[in-house]
Design a protein around this motif. Sequence first.
Motif, mmCIF file in Angstrom:
data_model
loop_
_atom_site.group_PDB
_atom_site.id
_atom_site.type_symbol
_atom_site.label_atom_id
_atom_site.label_comp_id
_atom_site.label_asym_id
_atom_site.label_seq_id
_atom_site.Cartn_x
_atom_site.Cartn_y
_atom_site.Cartn_z
ATOM 1 N N ALA A 176 0.823 -1.216 0.000
ATOM 2 C CA ALA A 176 0.000 0.000 0.000
ATOM 3 C C ALA A 176 0.851 1.258 0.000
ATOM 4 O O ALA A 176 0.421 2.306 -0.491
ATOM 5 N N VAL A 177 2.069 1.166 0.518
ATOM 6 C CA VAL A 177 2.952 2.337 0.589
ATOM 7 C C VAL A 177 3.341 2.849 -0.793
ATOM 8 O O VAL A 177 3.823 3.979 -0.926
ATOM 9 N N GLU A 179 1.232 3.345 -3.305
ATOM 10 C CA GLU A 179 0.046 3.867 -3.999
ATOM 11 C C GLU A 179 0.317 5.183 -4.729
ATOM 12 O O GLU A 179 0.001 5.318 -5.922
ATOM 13 N N ASP A 180 0.852 6.169 -4.043
ATOM 14 C CA ASP A 180 1.087 7.469 -4.675
ATOM 15 C C ASP A 180 2.086 7.360 -5.820
ATOM 16 O O ASP A 180 1.911 7.989 -6.883
ATOM 17 N N LYS A 181 3.116 6.550 -5.624
ATOM 18 C CA LYS A 181 4.142 6.387 -6.661
ATOM 19 C C LYS A 181 3.544 5.773 -7.924
ATOM 20 O O LYS A 181 3.825 6.238 -9.046
ATOM 21 N N LEU A 182 2.733 4.743 -7.768
ATOM 22 C CA LEU A 182 2.163 4.060 -8.931
ATOM 23 C C LEU A 182 1.154 4.947 -9.657
ATOM 24 O O LEU A 182 1.034 4.880 -10.881
ATOM 25 N N LYS A 183 0.454 5.770 -8.917
ATOM 26 C CA LYS A 183 -0.486 6.688 -9.563
ATOM 27 C C LYS A 183 0.261 7.733 -10.371
ATOM 28 O O LYS A 183 -0.104 8.034 -11.510
ATOM 29 N N ASP A 184 1.340 8.272 -9.799
ATOM 30 C CA ASP A 184 2.135 9.278 -10.512
ATOM 31 C C ASP A 184 2.891 8.670 -11.688
ATOM 32 O O ASP A 184 3.007 9.286 -12.758
ATOM 33 N N LEU A 188 -1.986 4.262 -12.242
ATOM 34 C CA LEU A 188 -2.719 3.118 -11.708
ATOM 35 C C LEU A 188 -3.544 3.523 -10.490
ATOM 36 O O LEU A 188 -3.121 4.337 -9.672
ATOM 37 N N GLU A 189 -4.731 2.920 -10.377
ATOM 38 C CA GLU A 189 -5.631 3.209 -9.275
ATOM 39 C C GLU A 189 -5.795 1.978 -8.384
ATOM 40 O O GLU A 189 -5.889 0.856 -8.873
ATOM 41 N N ARG A 190 -5.848 2.225 -7.099
ATOM 42 C CA ARG A 190 -6.050 1.136 -6.136
ATOM 43 C C ARG A 190 -7.486 0.635 -6.219
ATOM 44 O O ARG A 190 -8.437 1.419 -6.294
ATOM 45 N N ILE A 191 -7.659 -0.699 -6.204
ATOM 46 C CA ILE A 191 -8.996 -1.289 -6.191
ATOM 47 C C ILE A 191 -9.235 -1.927 -4.825
ATOM 48 O O ILE A 191 -8.325 -2.029 -3.998
ATOM 49 N N ALA A 192 -10.468 -2.378 -4.584
ATOM 50 C CA ALA A 192 -10.828 -2.895 -3.260
ATOM 51 C C ALA A 192 -10.141 -4.218 -2.940
ATOM 52 O O ALA A 192 -9.870 -4.522 -1.777
ATOM 53 N N PHE A 193 -9.863 -5.014 -3.965
ATOM 54 C CA PHE A 193 -9.251 -6.332 -3.757
ATOM 55 C C PHE A 193 -7.863 -6.214 -3.142
ATOM 56 O O PHE A 193 -7.040 -5.412 -3.586
ATOM 57 N N LYS A 199 1.876 -17.018 3.694
ATOM 58 C CA LYS A 199 2.446 -16.709 5.003
ATOM 59 C C LYS A 199 2.146 -15.240 5.296
ATOM 60 O O LYS A 199 2.325 -14.388 4.437
ATOM 61 N N LYS A 200 1.702 -14.972 6.490
ATOM 62 C CA LYS A 200 1.289 -13.610 6.848
ATOM 63 C C LYS A 200 2.486 -12.664 6.810
ATOM 64 O O LYS A 200 3.536 -12.965 7.378
ATOM 65 N N LEU A 201 2.312 -11.519 6.131
ATOM 66 C CA LEU A 201 3.362 -10.513 6.025
ATOM 67 C C LEU A 201 2.986 -9.283 6.835
ATOM 68 O O LEU A 201 1.809 -9.020 7.096
ATOM 69 N N GLY A 202 3.994 -8.502 7.198
ATOM 70 C CA GLY A 202 3.759 -7.319 8.008
ATOM 71 C C GLY A 202 3.187 -6.156 7.232
ATOM 72 O O GLY A 202 2.495 -5.309 7.790
ATOM 73 N N ASN A 203 3.456 -6.102 5.920
ATOM 74 C CA ASN A 203 2.991 -4.985 5.100
ATOM 75 C C ASN A 203 1.578 -5.230 4.569
ATOM 76 O O ASN A 203 1.190 -6.373 4.306
ATOM 77 N N THR A 204 0.833 -4.164 4.389
ATOM 78 C CA THR A 204 -0.475 -4.247 3.746
ATOM 79 C C THR A 204 -0.286 -4.256 2.242
ATOM 80 O O THR A 204 0.371 -3.369 1.691
ATOM 81 N N PHE A 205 -0.834 -5.267 1.565
ATOM 82 C CA PHE A 205 -0.692 -5.372 0.115
ATOM 83 C C PHE A 205 -1.998 -5.004 -0.577
ATOM 84 O O PHE A 205 -3.087 -5.252 -0.058
ATOM 85 N N CYS A 206 -1.850 -4.425 -1.752
ATOM 86 C CA CYS A 206 -2.999 -3.944 -2.518
ATOM 87 C C CYS A 206 -2.826 -4.314 -3.986
ATOM 88 O O CYS A 206 -1.756 -4.749 -4.417
ATOM 89 N N CYS A 207 -3.888 -4.106 -4.746
ATOM 90 C CA CYS A 207 -3.852 -4.313 -6.190
ATOM 91 C C CYS A 207 -4.205 -2.998 -6.868
ATOM 92 O O CYS A 207 -5.174 -2.328 -6.478
ATOM 93 N N PHE A 208 -3.436 -2.643 -7.884
ATOM 94 C CA PHE A 208 -3.624 -1.395 -8.624
ATOM 95 C C PHE A 208 -3.819 -1.742 -10.101
ATOM 96 O O PHE A 208 -3.142 -2.632 -10.627
#
Length: 217
Positions: A176-177, A179-184, A188-193, A199-208
Amino acid sequence: MIGGGEYEEDCDEESPQLSAHALAALNEFLSEQQSVEAYGDRSTPSENWRLSQFWYSDATIEALCREICSHHVTGQTFNVAVLCAPSIIPSLLQTLNHLGAEAKVRLFEFDTRFECHGELFVKYDYNNPNMVKTVFQSPVDILLADPPYLSDECAEKVKLAIDELNPKRIMFCTGAVMEDKLKDLMGLERIAFSPEHSKKLGNTFCCFTNFKTNTLS
C-alpha cells in the motif's frame, strides 16, 4: 507508453469479454480447484525469502486467475505477461486450458528454478528492462506484476519493462505504501481487492489497475 484513462473507456465499452455463462463456468471450475488442491501440489518451487519471494494464498491465486481469464475472447490469441509472480502460473495455465484458450503466457522471473515451466520462462532482472523485448509479437492483453521490492527505484525500473511490453491492461500487486508512486508513475488506481499470501506478512498489500476489473471487487 502505458495506456491510461482513455484506454480504460475504450476497453469497457468495446472489448469483448467472456459471456455470463462462460464466466459462471469459469467460477465453478476455480472453486472446484480450490477445494481439491493443496497449495503444495501446485508444482511451484518453495519461497526464497532472500529473493523477496512470497507466494500468494490459494484464494488470491483463484481471484487473480478469474480476473485474468475473464478477458479471454474465444477465437483470439490471448497474450498474458506475468512479472515476478510465479506462484500463479500452474493454476493460470490449468484454467486457460480448461477454457480451451489459445494463449501465450510468459513468466518474466529472475529465479532460474522456474525454468521448470519451459518456454514460458523468460529470464528477467528488473535492473535490465530490455530483457523483455521481442517476447511478444502481438499486443499483450493483460499483465500481472508483483515486483520484489517496495521501493521507488524498483517501481521505476519495472515500469520501463512494462512500457516495452505495452499491455492493454495492467494489474500491479504491491504494498500500500506504493500507492502514490504508482499513480504518478503509471496512472494506476487502487482497487478494493487485497492480495493475500500463504504466510502472513507485516505490510499491507494492494492491487492497482489501469482498467475496470470484471471480477475483483
